[in-house]
Design a protein around this motif. Structure first.
Motif, PDB file in Angstrom:
ATOM      1  N   ARG A   7      68.326  27.202  94.144  1.00 54.65           N
ATOM      2  CA  ARG A   7      68.308  25.782  93.804  1.00 54.65           C
ATOM      3  C   ARG A   7      66.898  25.207  93.923  1.00 54.65           C
ATOM      4  O   ARG A   7      66.445  24.441  93.071  1.00 54.65           O
ATOM      5  CB  ARG A   7      69.281  25.030  94.705  1.00 54.65           C
ATOM      6  CG  ARG A   7      69.595  23.617  94.253  1.00 54.65           C
ATOM      7  CD  ARG A   7      70.625  22.964  95.152  1.00 54.65           C
ATOM      8  NE  ARG A   7      71.911  23.650  95.090  1.00 54.65           N
ATOM      9  CZ  ARG A   7      72.437  24.318  96.121  1.00 54.65           C
ATOM     10  NH1 ARG A   7      71.806  24.375  97.272  1.00 54.65           N
ATOM     11  NH2 ARG A   7      73.607  24.901  95.990  1.00 54.65           N
ATOM     12  N   GLN A  54      64.793  26.563  91.095  1.00 51.19           N
ATOM     13  CA  GLN A  54      65.231  25.953  89.838  1.00 51.19           C
ATOM     14  C   GLN A  54      64.614  24.573  89.669  1.00 51.19           C
ATOM     15  O   GLN A  54      64.235  24.183  88.554  1.00 51.19           O
ATOM     16  CB  GLN A  54      66.759  25.859  89.820  1.00 51.19           C
ATOM     17  CG  GLN A  54      67.332  25.383  88.495  1.00 51.19           C
ATOM     18  CD  GLN A  54      68.853  25.330  88.543  1.00 51.19           C
ATOM     19  OE1 GLN A  54      69.437  24.984  89.564  1.00 51.19           O
ATOM     20  NE2 GLN A  54      69.486  25.670  87.434  1.00 51.19           N
ATOM     21  N   GLN A  55      64.494  23.812  90.756  1.00 51.02           N
ATOM     22  CA  GLN A  55      63.871  22.492  90.683  1.00 51.02           C
ATOM     23  C   GLN A  55      62.409  22.596  90.300  1.00 51.02           C
ATOM     24  O   GLN A  55      61.889  21.783  89.519  1.00 51.02           O
ATOM     25  CB  GLN A  55      64.037  21.779  92.026  1.00 51.02           C
ATOM     26  CG  GLN A  55      65.471  21.390  92.348  1.00 51.02           C
ATOM     27  CD  GLN A  55      65.647  20.904  93.772  1.00 51.02           C
ATOM     28  OE1 GLN A  55      64.677  20.658  94.488  1.00 51.02           O
ATOM     29  NE2 GLN A  55      66.898  20.762  94.198  1.00 51.02           N
ATOM     30  N   PRO A 101      73.633  23.541  85.069  1.00 50.21           N
ATOM     31  CA  PRO A 101      73.228  24.545  86.055  1.00 50.21           C
ATOM     32  C   PRO A 101      74.251  25.677  86.113  1.00 50.21           C
ATOM     33  O   PRO A 101      75.447  25.446  86.054  1.00 50.21           O
ATOM     34  CB  PRO A 101      73.200  23.739  87.357  1.00 50.21           C
ATOM     35  CG  PRO A 101      72.942  22.333  86.928  1.00 50.21           C
ATOM     36  CD  PRO A 101      73.651  22.177  85.611  1.00 50.21           C
ATOM     37  N   SER A 133      66.030  26.580  82.055  1.00 47.90           N
ATOM     38  CA  SER A 133      66.052  25.276  82.703  1.00 47.90           C
ATOM     39  C   SER A 133      66.424  24.188  81.716  1.00 47.90           C
ATOM     40  O   SER A 133      66.093  24.258  80.526  1.00 47.90           O
ATOM     41  CB  SER A 133      64.670  24.954  83.312  1.00 47.90           C
ATOM     42  OG  SER A 133      64.679  23.684  83.924  1.00 47.90           O
ATOM     43  N   GLN A 171      72.796  18.278  90.961  1.00 51.75           N
ATOM     44  CA  GLN A 171      72.255  18.543  89.633  1.00 51.75           C
ATOM     45  C   GLN A 171      72.975  17.767  88.541  1.00 51.75           C
ATOM     46  O   GLN A 171      72.381  17.418  87.519  1.00 51.75           O
ATOM     47  CB  GLN A 171      72.338  20.043  89.332  1.00 51.75           C
ATOM     48  CG  GLN A 171      71.472  20.922  90.235  1.00 51.75           C
ATOM     49  CD  GLN A 171      69.996  20.758  89.941  1.00 51.75           C
ATOM     50  OE1 GLN A 171      69.600  20.714  88.787  1.00 51.75           O
ATOM     51  NE2 GLN A 171      69.189  20.652  90.977  1.00 51.75           N
ATOM     52  N   TRP A 175      69.456  14.847  81.960  1.00 54.06           N
ATOM     53  CA  TRP A 175      68.847  15.949  81.212  1.00 54.06           C
ATOM     54  C   TRP A 175      68.600  15.499  79.772  1.00 54.06           C
ATOM     55  O   TRP A 175      69.491  14.994  79.106  1.00 54.06           O
ATOM     56  CB  TRP A 175      69.755  17.170  81.213  1.00 54.06           C
ATOM     57  CG  TRP A 175      70.063  17.697  82.585  1.00 54.06           C
ATOM     58  CD1 TRP A 175      71.216  17.561  83.277  1.00 54.06           C
ATOM     59  CD2 TRP A 175      69.181  18.430  83.434  1.00 54.06           C
ATOM     60  NE1 TRP A 175      71.138  18.158  84.509  1.00 54.06           N
ATOM     61  CE2 TRP A 175      69.891  18.708  84.638  1.00 54.06           C
ATOM     62  CE3 TRP A 175      67.864  18.880  83.315  1.00 54.06           C
ATOM     63  CZ2 TRP A 175      69.316  19.420  85.687  1.00 54.06           C
ATOM     64  CZ3 TRP A 175      67.298  19.594  84.361  1.00 54.06           C
ATOM     65  CH2 TRP A 175      68.024  19.852  85.529  1.00 54.06           C
TER      66      TRP A 175
END
Length: 696
Positions: free
Chosen positions: A8, A11-12, A257, A277, A302, A307
């Motif tokens: 996590r 991923q950020q 995600p 991503s 998330q 997004w």
């Protein structure tokens, strides 16, 4: 920190980097948007459009008739013609689009980690060779992490919308683990299944290509993965490539995600990028925003992020990086298995692989046909070692029932024992999935007529028995047309019926002529090209298969020679569980009229069969679509992308009359193996039917 927390966190970081790249390319995307609003369907460079159209036409992803129809109505410059062709590819999909997508999805797996006694999903991965899986670096950052994780294939719902039982496999990072943080990819070895079979043989794998022309701006993309760790899903709506960077691609599509590590496909199901991503919306200070416009905090989750787009790593960039890495010879050999277009097979520079004829719409065509260096006037099998059929050992299956495999064409010169083992291996995979005991190859009858058939054909025809290696050779697949007038007539009838069954459009205007090409040959090539474009077989393979079927059906001497050879290795009494494939299904149907009188019943399975074609069944010894009386049950297994099984399903033609009707079972075989017998037998339903007949 646990694996999930590290994933996590990384991923950020990847999302922040993606957001920066997105902001840097904002003006490029605005220009693209203005072009789209002005009616430019594919706002990409002329070079990119040309490369894309060339790849589509090379792989017959767009039928030639549709191309002609799209560009002939008015004079067009080159760019406008390219746009028309790309428009046909985008808007009109062949019926096989969905089964090809389902087949592509089989190689996609969910990656999970065991933490505190629980299995927690962390991402998605997909097979790119028989034994290698690709995912993100932020999913599997190192070999130690891979050791704590496992894979689940078939973690999805069935066609009845019920959960399917997944297949769990482990990683083997000690054999191979390669990764790069900037490109956010990891490539890792997958341990074979319980039966020792590499996972790619079961679930298929994607042949990656470093070549240009796989996608242009404005074209759709499709993503298959496990969002939020759920069962497998596919995003195919409201999606398109927005921008192409040196190493990354930005696209609009629905992902969440858990999609990290998913393959990004074009509409021909070629992998164009590795999804890594989402691109979050940010404020002027670069802070991630929530959907309500507030600054996002780590505790928000998330799903609260706003997004705005998605980003993947271009496959060509990953392949270039892999080619530059120092690896051991054993690891280099594993990378070479990713296919010739990956650029990772270092042997191709000095020893180029045989070139085959153009393939169908997949990145990978069928397995190449063994070919001589040149096409001789007459080919014989004098150098082939003597081969005979194999009898089963005494007492197999209780001594009253006999399992008999009957092969198809192109088996000349091969070892019958190895062939029997290959068939048994495929069947045992299916039996394992069906929860039934495996069979011992030594318990199987295996008549072998490969050399006899080729000897008879060589005496009958002065024609090539395989595809030529040299693509500059003027010989075309039409060179496989039988020279005997009656056999040629049967061949043309088979080919015409097959092309018509798959809706070959009537030519609306003459196409460009090739100098010296006979119009009749041109018509045959058009039908062969249409069949190749709609299937997973190339034109040479289709032509050779139909040639052998036509010659067998037309020439009584060839037929008698083959049947006589088969009858040398057939039991005299009891019941037969007969499994036949390809040309062997036609030979087998004739065989049923000549069985020894002591054979009481036949339990029939046909796979990849041309028995649904009028041109074929009308010439059988049984006199038409009527199974001989000794057949008590019949399962016909067929794949929609197998051009040899083009007349299937069979029940419509063979279902009338007093004899038993076939039960048709449609299956999806792995890419490059649509006509492969081991692939057919590995399906649980097919194997269960055979196994239950042996156990009765």
């Amino acid at each position: 920190m646990g694996v999930r927390d590290r994933t996590r966190q990384e991923q950020q970081r990847q999302a922040a980097a993606a957001a920066t790249r997105y902001e840097e390319t904002s003006e490029r995307r605005r220009q693209t948007r203005r072009q789209l609003e002005a009616g430019v369907p594919f706002p990409d460079s002329p070079e990119a459009l040309a490369a894309r159209v060339a790849r589509l036409l090379e792989r017959q992803a767009v039928p030639a008739a549709m191309v002609v129809e799209a560009v002939r109505s008015e004079p067009l410059d080159t760019s406008a013609a390219f746009e028309r062709i790309l428009g046909v590819s985008k808007e009109l999909q062949a019926w096989s689009f969905l089964p090809r997508g389902a087949r592509a999805a089989r190689s996609v797996a969910r990656i999970s980690v065991c933490e505190r006694g629980r299995a927690l999903p962390v991402g998605t991965g997909f097979l790119v060779s028989p034994s290698l899986l690709m995912t993100n670096h932020h999913v599997l950052p190192d070999a130690d992490t891979a050791r704590t994780c496992f894979l689940e294939f078939d973690a999805q719902v069935t066609v009845d919308n019920t959960p399917q039982l997944p297949v769990r496999l482990d990683f083997d990072p000690d054999t191979l683990f390669l990764a790069d943080k900037r490109l956010d990819f990891a490539l890792v070895m997958v341990a074979p299944g319980p039966d020792g079979t590499p996972p790619g043989q079961t679930f298929g794998w994607h042949r990656l290509s470093a070549r240009l022309g796989k996608l242009v701006i404005g074209e759709p993309v499709n993503v298959i993965g496990h969002p939020m760790g759920r069962l497998k899903e596919i995003a195919v709506r409201d999606n398109a490539l927005e921008a192409r960077l040196d190493d990354f691609a930005q696209y609009r599509t629905d992902t969440e995600p858990g999609n990290s590590g998913s393959p990004v496909f074009n509409d021909q199901w070629e992998v164009v990028a590795l999804h890594h991503s989402g691109v979050p919306k940010t404020d002027g200070q670069g802070r991630v925003l929530r959907r309500d416009g507030q600054v996002w905090q780590p505790g928000d989750g998330q799903d609260a992020v706003d997004w705005t787009s998605n980003e993947g790593v271009r496959i060509s960039s990953i392949l270039r990086h892999l080619a530059s890495l120092p690896v051991t010879p054993a690891q280099r050999a594993l990378l070479a298995e990713m296919g010739p277009e990956s650029g990772l097979d270092t042997t191709t520079a000095s020893n180029p692989p045989p070139t085959t004829s153009p393939t169908a719409t997949d990145t990978s065509g069928p397995a190449p046909v063994p070919a001589p260096a040149s096409v001789p006037a007459r080919v014989t099998t004098e150098a082939a070692p003597a081969r005979t059929g194999l009898r089963a050992r005494d007492g197999a299956f209780g001594g009253r029932r006999h399992l008999l495999f009957l092969h198809g064409r192109s088996q000349q010169g091969k070892d019958p024992e190895l062939l029997r083992r290959d068939w048994a291996a495929g069947l045992n995979q299916g039996l394992l999935r069906a929860g039934q005991p495996p069979v011992d190859p030594a318990d199987i009858w295996f008549p072998f007529y490969g050399n006899r058939l080729m000897d008879a054909l060589a005496e009958h025809e002065a024609i090539p028995l395989a595809a030529p290696l040299d693509t500059d050779d003027p010989v075309t697949p039409a060179a496989a047309v039988p020279t005997a007038p009656t056999a040629r007539a049967v061949y043309e009838e088979l080919l015409t019926e097959a092309a018509t069954t798959w809706h070959l459009p009537s030519p609306t205007q003459p196409g460009p002529e090739r100098i010296g090409l006979d119009p009749a040959v041109g018509a045959l090539m058009r039908r062969l090209g249409w069949l190749a474009a709609r299937s997973d077989l190339d034109t040479w393979t289709i032509s050779l298969i139909f040639r052998d079927v036509a010659t067998y059906l037309d020439d009584r001497r060839v037929r008698d020679e083959v049947l006589s050879c088969v009858l040398e290795t057939v039991p005299d009494t009891g019941e037969i569980v007969l499994v036949s494939h390809s040309l062997g299904t036609i030979v087998g149907m004739d065989l049923l009229t000549r069985l020894p009188p002591g054979i009481e019943a036949v339990h029939l399975t046909t796979a990849g069969s041309p028995l649904g074609m009028d041109s074929a069944y009308g010439r059988l010894l049984c006199g038409g679509p009527r199974a001989p009386e000794k057949v008590t049950d019949w399962l016909n297994v067929w794949c929609p992308t197998d051009a040899v099984a083009i007349g299937c399903p069979l029940a419509d033609d063979w279902g009338s009359g007093p004899t038993v009707a076939p039960t048709d079972l449609a299956v999806l075989n792995a890419r490059e193996r649509s006509h492969n017998i081991a692939e057919y037998l590995a399906h649980a339903d097919a194997a269960h039917s055979i196994g239950s007949r042996l156990a009765s």
